[in-house]
Scaffold this motif. Structure first.
Motif, PDB file in Angstrom:
ATOM      1  N   GLY A 159       0.806  -1.215   0.000  1.00  0.00           N
ATOM      2  CA  GLY A 159       0.000   0.000   0.000  1.00  0.00           C
ATOM      3  C   GLY A 159       0.837   1.261   0.000  1.00  0.00           C
ATOM      4  O   GLY A 159       0.429   2.289  -0.557  1.00  0.00           O
TER       5      GLY A 159
ATOM      6  N   ALA B  94       1.665   3.142  -3.206  1.00  0.00           N
ATOM      7  CA  ALA B  94       0.732   4.122  -3.750  1.00  0.00           C
ATOM      8  C   ALA B  94       1.232   5.533  -3.442  1.00  0.00           C
ATOM      9  O   ALA B  94       1.117   6.455  -4.266  1.00  0.00           O
TER      10      ALA B  94
ATOM     11  N   MET C 178      -7.808   5.301  -9.983  1.00  0.00           N
ATOM     12  CA  MET C 178      -6.919   4.857  -8.911  1.00  0.00           C
ATOM     13  C   MET C 178      -7.727   4.407  -7.694  1.00  0.00           C
ATOM     14  O   MET C 178      -7.454   3.348  -7.100  1.00  0.00           O
TER      15      MET C 178
ATOM     16  N   GLY D  87      -7.610   0.418  -7.485  1.00  0.00           N
ATOM     17  CA  GLY D  87      -6.552   0.029  -6.554  1.00  0.00           C
ATOM     18  C   GLY D  87      -6.845  -1.230  -5.763  1.00  0.00           C
ATOM     19  O   GLY D  87      -6.050  -2.175  -5.748  1.00  0.00           O
TER      20      GLY D  87
ATOM     21  N   TYR E 261      -5.007   2.737  -1.874  1.00  0.00           N
ATOM     22  CA  TYR E 261      -5.103   3.388  -3.182  1.00  0.00           C
ATOM     23  C   TYR E 261      -6.399   4.193  -3.291  1.00  0.00           C
ATOM     24  O   TYR E 261      -6.433   5.246  -3.931  1.00  0.00           O
TER      25      TYR E 261
ATOM     26  N   THR F 158      -5.832   7.296  -1.321  1.00  0.00           N
ATOM     27  CA  THR F 158      -4.881   8.138  -2.060  1.00  0.00           C
ATOM     28  C   THR F 158      -5.568   8.840  -3.222  1.00  0.00           C
ATOM     29  O   THR F 158      -5.371  10.029  -3.457  1.00  0.00           O
TER      30      THR F 158
END
Length: 256
Positions: free
Chosen positions: A38, A41, A116, A120, A131, A134
């Motif tokens: 993770g 990311a 994303m 993700g 993700y 993010t």
């Protein structure tokens, strides 16, 4: 006449680059030490910011040099000062162009963030939800930056000097500099409208459209230049000179 038009934009580029470097290093180290995918990311986001930041610095540094050359040009295609009453109408029309262009760029960027955020968790089994966060965080950041940039440009436009300088490579108007002689940039339209022909404007108008690299994508920009009475013939000659640089596939749009 010395003008520093893009000092703040250049500083912003360096800030983005610095934040990106920190994010890239932190994501790489944390991902490697914890084994948690993770964190990569964060590294990917950092790399995006580094590329965007460096591109921003490079583009605006080149444009700053262009401003200096344009304002010192002893033989521009056009050079004049817009009357205050005519500038007010121009500022309103150009502000709408700025909002429309920035909105289009934001939508494209948000599509990337959405991919994303949604993709993700499917692509990364372990902590893929990072993700998602993010992508959402980046989207919120981009919305804020777009709002701030639009507000800054519109305010700059309203409070700018009334000088206009048009050269074969660039245009300075409304306190903003536009340049189409840059990597990944090109002139796509140069068109002259007589008085009353462009959305009822009482003055003749030059419309210039060019495409420029804005850090991550190539974005089209439109410039509207109101032509003072008595300068119509010079404006037509300037447009004819510009049309030799218009990208071939756009020739069908030219008009004088």
């Amino acid at each position: 006449m010395a003008k520093k038009v893009y000092g703040k934009a250049t500083k912003t580029g360096w800030i983005l680059t610095s934040v990106g470097v920190i994010g890239t290093v932190a994501g790489f180290n944390l991902g490697g030490s914890t084994g948690n995918d993770g964190f990569f990311a964060l590294m990917a986001l950092g790399l995006v910011l580094v590329v965007s930041g460096l591109a921003t610095v490079g583009v605006y540094a080149a444009m700053e040099r262009g401003v200096s050359r344009a304002l010192k040009d002893s033989a521009p295609l056009l050079r004049f000062t817009i009357a205050a009453k005519d500038y007010a109408a121009y500022a309103v029309a150009q502000a709408e162009e700025i909002r429309s262009t920035n909105k289009m760029s934001l939508v494209i960027a948000l599509i990337f963030c959405g991919l994303m955020a949604v993709g993700g968790p499917f692509l990364v089994k372990e902590n893929g939800i990072i993700y998602t966060f993010t992508g959402i965080g980046l989207a919120l950041f981009l919305v804020f930056v777009s709002w701030l940039a639009t507000k800054y440009r519109v305010n700059q436009l309203k409070n700018a000097d009334k000088e206009v300088v048009l050269t074969s490579r660039s245009a300075y108007i409304g306190g903003q500099f536009h340049m189409w002689k840059l990597p990944l940039s090109f002139l796509s339209e140069a068109r002259y409208f007589g008085a009353g022909e462009y959305e009822g404007s009482p003055l003749a108008v030059i419309r210039i459209t060019y495409n420029a690299f804005t850090g991550t994508i190539v974005t089209p920009y439109t410039i509207l230049i109101p032509v003072p009475a008595g300068m119509e013939e010079k404006a037509k000659a300037a447009v004819e000179a510009l049309q030799s640089s218009v990208k071939p596939q756009e020739h069908g749009k030219k008009h004088t």
